[in-house]
Design a protein around this motif. Structure first.
Motif, PDB file in Angstrom:
ATOM      1  N   ALA A 199     -58.366  57.607   4.648  1.00 33.43           N
ATOM      2  CA  ALA A 199     -57.047  56.989   4.760  1.00 33.43           C
ATOM      3  C   ALA A 199     -56.194  57.307   3.541  1.00 33.43           C
ATOM      4  N   ARG A 200     -56.792  57.257   2.343  1.00 38.18           N
ATOM      5  CA  ARG A 200     -56.042  57.603   1.135  1.00 38.18           C
ATOM      6  C   ARG A 200     -55.504  59.030   1.218  1.00 38.18           C
ATOM      7  N   THR A 201     -56.383  59.955   1.643  1.00 33.88           N
ATOM      8  CA  THR A 201     -55.980  61.363   1.721  1.00 33.88           C
ATOM      9  C   THR A 201     -54.866  61.555   2.737  1.00 33.88           C
ATOM     10  N   ALA A 202     -55.019  60.973   3.923  1.00 29.89           N
ATOM     11  CA  ALA A 202     -54.027  61.169   4.977  1.00 29.89           C
ATOM     12  C   ALA A 202     -52.680  60.567   4.592  1.00 29.89           C
ATOM     13  N   LEU A 203     -52.693  59.371   4.022  1.00 31.32           N
ATOM     14  CA  LEU A 203     -51.429  58.732   3.639  1.00 31.32           C
ATOM     15  C   LEU A 203     -50.755  59.496   2.509  1.00 31.32           C
ATOM     16  N   ALA A 204     -51.543  59.989   1.552  1.00 29.95           N
ATOM     17  CA  ALA A 204     -50.957  60.759   0.452  1.00 29.95           C
ATOM     18  C   ALA A 204     -50.344  62.048   0.961  1.00 29.95           C
ATOM     19  N   ALA A 205     -51.038  62.730   1.909  1.00 30.17           N
ATOM     20  CA  ALA A 205     -50.497  63.967   2.450  1.00 30.17           C
ATOM     21  C   ALA A 205     -49.196  63.729   3.199  1.00 30.17           C
ATOM     22  N   ALA A 206     -49.048  62.562   3.795  1.00 19.66           N
ATOM     23  CA  ALA A 206     -47.826  62.236   4.534  1.00 19.66           C
ATOM     24  C   ALA A 206     -46.735  61.669   3.642  1.00 19.66           C
ATOM     25  N   GLY A 207     -47.010  61.534   2.342  1.00 14.84           N
ATOM     26  CA  GLY A 207     -46.026  60.977   1.435  1.00 14.84           C
ATOM     27  C   GLY A 207     -45.832  59.492   1.586  1.00 14.84           C
ATOM     28  N   ILE A 208     -46.862  58.785   2.045  1.00 20.51           N
ATOM     29  CA  ILE A 208     -46.796  57.333   2.233  1.00 20.51           C
ATOM     30  C   ILE A 208     -47.623  56.669   1.144  1.00 20.51           C
ATOM     31  N   ALA A 209     -47.029  55.728   0.453  1.00 24.91           N
ATOM     32  CA  ALA A 209     -47.745  55.021  -0.609  1.00 24.91           C
ATOM     33  C   ALA A 209     -48.802  54.111   0.005  1.00 24.91           C
ATOM     34  N   THR A 238     -51.817  69.097  10.486  1.00 26.89           N
ATOM     35  CA  THR A 238     -50.389  69.380  10.661  1.00 26.89           C
ATOM     36  C   THR A 238     -49.605  69.076   9.390  1.00 26.89           C
ATOM     37  N   LEU A 239     -49.895  67.913   8.771  1.00 28.35           N
ATOM     38  CA  LEU A 239     -49.178  67.542   7.543  1.00 28.35           C
ATOM     39  C   LEU A 239     -49.438  68.529   6.426  1.00 28.35           C
ATOM     40  N   LYS A 240     -50.697  68.902   6.265  1.00 27.79           N
ATOM     41  CA  LYS A 240     -51.024  69.824   5.181  1.00 27.79           C
ATOM     42  C   LYS A 240     -50.481  71.225   5.445  1.00 27.79           C
ATOM     43  N   SER A 241     -50.414  71.606   6.715  1.00 30.27           N
ATOM     44  CA  SER A 241     -49.814  72.904   7.034  1.00 30.27           C
ATOM     45  C   SER A 241     -48.333  72.915   6.671  1.00 30.27           C
ATOM     46  N   GLU A 242     -47.631  71.810   6.965  1.00 28.80           N
ATOM     47  CA  GLU A 242     -46.220  71.722   6.596  1.00 28.80           C
ATOM     48  C   GLU A 242     -46.045  71.763   5.087  1.00 28.80           C
ATOM     49  N   LEU A 243     -46.929  71.058   4.359  1.00 35.14           N
ATOM     50  CA  LEU A 243     -46.843  71.085   2.893  1.00 35.14           C
ATOM     51  C   LEU A 243     -47.082  72.490   2.360  1.00 35.14           C
ATOM     52  N   ALA A 244     -48.097  73.156   2.918  1.00 37.45           N
ATOM     53  CA  ALA A 244     -48.386  74.516   2.454  1.00 37.45           C
ATOM     54  C   ALA A 244     -47.210  75.438   2.728  1.00 37.45           C
TER      55      ALA A 244
END
Length: 394
Positions: free
Chosen positions: A270-280, A216-222
């Protein structure tokens, strides 16, 4: 009086108190039912040897047929609970009839008490059968003394009375034991099936919740990148394809029972998911040994439980927290390894959902535990503990 309910013997044995279900059971029942019928020879002989008047003989035949029918009903007939009082009265009536016929028609009729003993073993619960069968044997002995039986004649009647009643009590008790064992096996199978359902539900919840949140996050980014950054959007679409393919593999592994995530893979995810969500993401307190090569003292089941905890915690941070920063730590605390996930978001929102409930159950299976609550600076903190293997002292 549930103790009087239908009794049965499984695994090819006789079913007492139930109609035979096939010809094998019919033959088995016929064999043990008619085993003692040869004792009726003495009563039949007494009626056919012209020892009594015609009227007495006619009454004797009626009494004998009535006794045999009552015996067959007690031993072979159905035994629903509402008929128990009537069956008990019938048993008492057979006892009185056998004693009366012996006292009026002669000692040849003493053999009828053998059938009363057998019926008592079938009809009565064990605690009463152990009292009634010996009492019937004593009645046989008393009638034998009254009629002047010798030692051999006495043994030929007393022993079958005791053995017949005792054998039937053993058959009934074996039936009860076999039925309880079958019910216990069914219960164990039911519990095992429920446990497998719970495992599958936990695995699918954790797997799909994490993967679908990332998709969902990556779809929104795309979608946001498409007008101005088609190449970056294409990269996000490629990541969506990769995540969906991996989710499909994970679901198949979960269904087959072979899914066991590792800390290494989940930390990378976890790194990938947090980065995609814009969370440090702050992973500075993750020991190198845990992140890169696992922990030497951490068993596979315990590592899998900790990895599931990390996946569930990161999924909750991405989906629900609204956080800007997430800190992940993996540290030893005594004989345990502790995973801590802390965010600076909205904080706990009431009772645990299905994810945290399933996570608690999963950690419990690995002898671990879960602690949740507010973080040190608001937000939410999750701590998952699993035991480390015992070290051998040098």
């Amino acid at each position: 009086m549930k103790e009087h309910g239908d009794q049965q013997v499984m695994g090819g044995f006789i079913q007492v108190g139930r109609a035979p279900e096939d010809w094998r059971q019919m033959i088995a029942k016929g064999c043990w039912t008619f085993l003692y019928m040869s004792y009726l020879y003495y009563a039949v002989e007494d009626l056919t040897e012209d020892r009594h008047t015609a009227a007495v003989t006619a009454v004797g035949w009626v009494a004998l047929v009535s006794f045999v029918l009552g015996y067959f009903f007690l031993v072979l007939g159905p035994r629903p609970d509402h008929l128990v009082p009537w069956r008990n009265r019938l048993l008492g009536g057979l006892y009185v009839l056998a004693v009366t016929l012996t006292l009026t028609l002669g000692p040849s009729w003493t053999v009828l008490l053998v059938y009363v003993s057998i019926s008592s073993g079938v009809q009565l619960p064990l605690k009463w059968g152990l009292r009634v069968v010996p009492a019937i044997a004593l009645t046989v002995a008393a009638l034998g003394v009254l009629n002047g039986f010798g030692t051999a004649e006495m043994l030929l009647l007393v022993l079958p009375t005791l053995l017949g009643g005792g054998a039937m009590m053993a058959v009934v008790q074996m039936g009860r034991t076999m039925r309880e064992l079958r019910e216990a096996r069914a219960t164990v199978a039911h519990l095992a099936a429920n446990e497998e359902r719970l495992r599958l539900a936990r695995d699918l919840h954790d797997l799909l919740g994490h993967s679908l949140s990332l998709i969902t996050l990556k779809s929104e980014l795309a979608g946001r990148m498409l007008p101005d950054k088609p190449e970056a959007a294409a990269q996000q679409v490629a990541d969506i394809e990769r995540v969906s393919r991996q989710a499909l593999v994970d679901v198949r592994e979960a269904v087959s029972g072979f899914r066991r995530p590792t800390l290494d893979a989940e930390l990378a995810g976890a790194r990938t998911a947090l980065a995609a969500a814009g969370i440090a993401a702050d992973l500075t307190r993750v020991s190198v040994g845990h992140a890169d090569s696992g922990h030497a003292d951490l068993a596979p089941d315990e590592e899998g439980a900790l990895a599931w905890a990390l996946r569930e915690a990161v999924t909750n941070v991405v989906r629900h927290s609204g956080a800007r920063r997430c800190e992940i730590a993996v540290e030893e605390t005594g004989d345990e390894l502790c995973l801590t996930v802390t965010d600076d978001g909205r904080g706990p929102g009431g009772a645990h959902g299905n994810g945290l409930t399933g996570l608690t159950e999963r950690l419990a299976l690995a002898d671990g535990r879960l602690e949740t609550g507010p973080g040190p600076r608001a937000g939410f903190r999750l701590r998952a503990y699993v035991p480390l293997s015992r070290r051998v002292a040098a």
